[in-house]
Design a protein around this motif. Structure first.
Motif, PDB file in Angstrom:
ATOM      1  N   ASP A  37       1.034  -0.883   0.132  1.00  0.00           N
ATOM      2  CA  ASP A  37       0.150   0.460   0.305  1.00  0.00           C
ATOM      3  C   ASP A  37       0.701   1.080  -0.228  1.00  0.00           C
ATOM      4  OD1 ASP A  37       1.219  -0.136   2.487  1.00  0.00           O
ATOM      5  OD2 ASP A  37      -0.989   0.634   2.722  1.00  0.00           O
ATOM      6  N   PHE A  38       2.504   1.405  -0.079  1.00  0.00           N
ATOM      7  CA  PHE A  38       3.006   2.244  -0.109  1.00  0.00           C
ATOM      8  C   PHE A  38       2.594   3.294  -1.348  1.00  0.00           C
ATOM      9  CE2 PHE A  38       7.200   4.383  -0.801  1.00  0.00           C
ATOM     10  CZ  PHE A  38       7.458   5.182   0.438  1.00  0.00           C
ATOM     11  N   TRP A  61       0.149   8.048   4.514  1.00  0.00           N
ATOM     12  CA  TRP A  61       0.171   6.785   3.871  1.00  0.00           C
ATOM     13  C   TRP A  61       1.563   6.625   5.755  1.00  0.00           C
ATOM     14  CZ3 TRP A  61       4.693   3.641   4.949  1.00  0.00           C
ATOM     15  CH2 TRP A  61       5.262   2.339   4.904  1.00  0.00           C
ATOM     16  N   ARG A  65       0.443   3.613   9.168  1.00  0.00           N
ATOM     17  CA  ARG A  65       0.751   3.025   9.610  1.00  0.00           C
ATOM     18  C   ARG A  65       1.176   2.546  10.983  1.00  0.00           C
ATOM     19  NH1 ARG A  65       1.411  -0.676   6.015  1.00  0.00           N
ATOM     20  NH2 ARG A  65       3.201  -1.624   7.065  1.00  0.00           N
TER      21      ARG A  65
END
Length: 65
Positions: A37-38, A61, A65
């Motif tokens: 998903d980066f 992002w 996390r």
């Protein structure tokens, strides 16, 4: 028609590393391969030697996390 991007919003791998708290910009390549998903670079030229990301995509992002 291609989307318009403000160049001030683009960050290179060193800036991405700084945002993520990584000690080296090469770690960003590891993140690209490790985390599905980066965010993908919005500009990638020269066989991956030049990569640019949208700052907002990286900070969002990192916030997830």
């Amino acid at each position: 028609m291609a989307p318009t991007v403000d160049t001030e919003d683009l960050v290179d791998s060193q800036e991405v590393a700084d945002i993520l708290g990584l000690s080296h910009r090469n770690s960003v390549s590891t993140y690209l391969h490790r985390y599905t998903d980066f965010p993908a670079p919005v500009v990638e030229r020269g066989g991956g030697r030049t990569r640019l990301w949208l700052r907002q995509a990286i900070t969002e992002w990192a916030g997830r996390r």
